[in-house]
Design a protein around this motif. Structure first.
Motif, PDB file in Angstrom:
ATOM      1  N   LEU A  18       6.673  -4.940  -9.291  1.00  0.00           N
ATOM      2  CA  LEU A  18       6.333  -3.677  -8.867  1.00  0.00           C
ATOM      3  C   LEU A  18       5.692  -3.423  -7.792  1.00  0.00           C
ATOM      4  O   LEU A  18       5.858  -2.629  -6.883  1.00  0.00           O
ATOM      5  N   ILE A  19       4.990  -4.530  -7.124  1.00  0.00           N
ATOM      6  CA  ILE A  19       4.399  -4.916  -5.751  1.00  0.00           C
ATOM      7  C   ILE A  19       5.206  -4.586  -4.766  1.00  0.00           C
ATOM      8  O   ILE A  19       5.086  -3.992  -3.959  1.00  0.00           O
ATOM      9  N   PRO A  20       6.597  -5.490  -4.586  1.00  0.00           N
ATOM     10  CA  PRO A  20       7.526  -5.133  -3.696  1.00  0.00           C
ATOM     11  C   PRO A  20       8.274  -3.888  -3.600  1.00  0.00           C
ATOM     12  O   PRO A  20       8.593  -3.163  -2.664  1.00  0.00           O
ATOM     13  N   LEU A  21       8.393  -3.585  -4.870  1.00  0.00           N
ATOM     14  CA  LEU A  21       9.245  -2.123  -4.978  1.00  0.00           C
ATOM     15  C   LEU A  21       8.393  -1.158  -4.486  1.00  0.00           C
ATOM     16  O   LEU A  21       8.912  -0.200  -3.652  1.00  0.00           O
ATOM     17  N   TYR A  22       7.003  -0.918  -4.712  1.00  0.00           N
ATOM     18  CA  TYR A  22       6.167   0.120  -4.209  1.00  0.00           C
ATOM     19  C   TYR A  22       6.047  -0.179  -2.798  1.00  0.00           C
ATOM     20  O   TYR A  22       6.075   0.747  -1.935  1.00  0.00           O
ATOM     21  N   PRO A  57      -2.773  -4.651  -0.117  1.00  0.00           N
ATOM     22  CA  PRO A  57      -3.153  -4.677   1.377  1.00  0.00           C
ATOM     23  C   PRO A  57      -1.831  -4.461   2.163  1.00  0.00           C
ATOM     24  O   PRO A  57      -0.665  -4.638   1.969  1.00  0.00           O
ATOM     25  N   TYR A  58      -2.058  -3.532   3.241  1.00  0.00           N
ATOM     26  CA  TYR A  58      -1.092  -3.095   4.237  1.00  0.00           C
ATOM     27  C   TYR A  58      -0.316  -4.228   4.620  1.00  0.00           C
ATOM     28  O   TYR A  58       0.957  -4.142   4.775  1.00  0.00           O
ATOM     29  N   GLN A  59      -1.028  -5.678   4.986  1.00  0.00           N
ATOM     30  CA  GLN A  59      -0.555  -6.708   5.540  1.00  0.00           C
ATOM     31  C   GLN A  59       0.531  -7.225   4.480  1.00  0.00           C
ATOM     32  O   GLN A  59       1.656  -7.616   4.900  1.00  0.00           O
ATOM     33  N   THR A  60       0.123  -7.345   3.384  1.00  0.00           N
ATOM     34  CA  THR A  60       0.822  -7.682   2.200  1.00  0.00           C
ATOM     35  C   THR A  60       2.330  -6.852   2.209  1.00  0.00           C
ATOM     36  O   THR A  60       3.392  -7.387   1.958  1.00  0.00           O
ATOM     37  N   ALA A  61       2.124  -5.468   2.204  1.00  0.00           N
ATOM     38  CA  ALA A  61       3.281  -4.469   2.331  1.00  0.00           C
ATOM     39  C   ALA A  61       4.102  -4.891   3.395  1.00  0.00           C
ATOM     40  O   ALA A  61       5.484  -4.922   3.137  1.00  0.00           O
ATOM     41  N   THR A  63       4.384  -7.804   4.976  1.00  0.00           N
ATOM     42  CA  THR A  63       5.321  -9.065   4.688  1.00  0.00           C
ATOM     43  C   THR A  63       6.136  -9.025   3.925  1.00  0.00           C
ATOM     44  O   THR A  63       7.416  -9.433   3.976  1.00  0.00           O
ATOM     45  N   LEU A  64       6.123  -8.139   2.769  1.00  0.00           N
ATOM     46  CA  LEU A  64       7.109  -8.052   1.634  1.00  0.00           C
ATOM     47  C   LEU A  64       8.459  -7.531   2.211  1.00  0.00           C
ATOM     48  O   LEU A  64       9.478  -7.721   2.000  1.00  0.00           O
ATOM     49  N   CYS A  65       8.224  -6.417   3.361  1.00  0.00           N
ATOM     50  CA  CYS A  65       9.389  -5.715   3.657  1.00  0.00           C
ATOM     51  C   CYS A  65      10.034  -6.640   4.702  1.00  0.00           C
ATOM     52  O   CYS A  65      11.188  -6.582   4.674  1.00  0.00           O
ATOM     53  N   LEU A  66       9.356  -7.461   5.649  1.00  0.00           N
ATOM     54  CA  LEU A  66       9.979  -8.438   6.631  1.00  0.00           C
ATOM     55  C   LEU A  66      10.777  -9.569   5.729  1.00  0.00           C
ATOM     56  O   LEU A  66      11.890  -9.908   6.037  1.00  0.00           O
ATOM     57  N   ARG A  67      10.054  -9.930   4.477  1.00  0.00           N
ATOM     58  CA  ARG A  67      10.771 -10.764   3.739  1.00  0.00           C
ATOM     59  C   ARG A  67      12.164 -10.449   3.270  1.00  0.00           C
ATOM     60  O   ARG A  67      13.041 -11.062   3.342  1.00  0.00           O
TER      61      ARG A  67
END
Length: 273
Positions: A18-22, A57-61, A63-67
């Motif tokens: 759910l983390i990358p989805l959100y 955290p926004y930094q994680t979000a 990173t997930l989008c860039l990935r």
């Protein structure tokens, strides 16, 4: 008419999907997003879940989008060069790469744990060229069910390998190489230090997931078998989309890009098998 919501019941470790989805759904709603995922937004509207408990955290979000965007690019380029290829997305979760990347003549397989695939079926329908595989990635018998028929194969492992032991990662690589010689494999990995420290990440703490594996030198994987070749190593600090971020995050990524240890912490590796 209001859209009915799907109630999610997952064990803690499975909540990581759910983390990358959100993250992707939230980024997509911005005026000038670094990544757009309309399917993620659609799923989010239909899911009855308190996403605030994930504490992302926004930094994680970011990173997930860039990935996701970089792995989309690898997939898009591979299909452009091999229109009749076979695409294997391992640990697919609820990701919509099968929609984001057009593949009119390619055979596409999305794999995840049975409980995740049961949930995925609520949002994605199988077709004659799109297939769902309900299996643990470490139960390597699933590989023998893929009828590649000598077609070019791309394997994408996104947000997956760090949750496996090194022995399981090695067994997976070797089985894929033996079954699909000459295939390509794109994956994101942690460094050994990042893997050790990941247990303190707020989202990981919330879900109870366990990080098991990290690697400092991607070339070490080349030693697992003759013919494995690391053909690209991509760092998040290289992403052009960073220019769209606020000044603080632009500086953060620029500084990180100056240090090898920061670049290696989480990056994407691309192999020829």
């Amino acid at each position: 008419m209001a859209t009915s919501k799907e109630t999610i019941s997952l064990v803690e470790a499975q909540e990581t999907l759910l983390i990358p989805l959100y993250s992707k759904a939230q980024e997509s709603q911005k005026a000038d997003p670094i990544f757009v995922d309309e399917k993620a937004q659609d799923i989010l509207k239909r899911v009855d879940y308190d996403f605030s408990r994930l504490d992302i955290p926004y930094q994680t979000a970011i990173t997930l989008c860039l990935r996701a965007k970089k792995l989309d690019a690898y997939t898009r380029d591979f299909i452009a060069g091999h229109p009749d290829s076979v695409i294997l997305h391992l640990g697919c979760g609820l990701d919509s790469r099968c929609i984001r990347v057009p593949h009119p003549n390619a055979e596409w397989y999305d794999l995840d744990l049975p409980s995740v695939i049961d949930l995925r079926r609520k949002f994605y329908e199988e077709t004659s060229t799109y297939h769902l595989i309900a299996s643990s990635v470490t139960d390597l018998t699933w590989i023998d069910t893929i009828a590649a028929r000598n077609r070019p194969v791309l394997i994408v492992a996104e947000g997956l390998l760090m949750y496996l032991s090194e022995s399981d990662v090695k067994a997976l690589f070797l089985k894929l190489k033996a079954t699909f010689p000459g295939s390509r494999l794109a994956c994101d990995v942690y460094s050994a230090v990042t893997a050790r420290r990941a247990k303190d990440h707020p989202s990981i703490k919330k879900t109870g997931a366990v990080i098991q594996w990290g690697i400092d030198d991607g070339h070490d994987i080349e030693q697992w078998a003759s013919g494995i070749q690391l053909i690209d190593e991509w760092y998040f600090a290289q992403a052009e989309e960073i220019a769209k971020l606020s000044i603080g995050y632009r500086i953060m990524f620029r500084i990180a890009g100056l240090f090898k240890v920061a670049n290696k912490a989480h990056r994407i590796l691309y192999f020829n098998l």
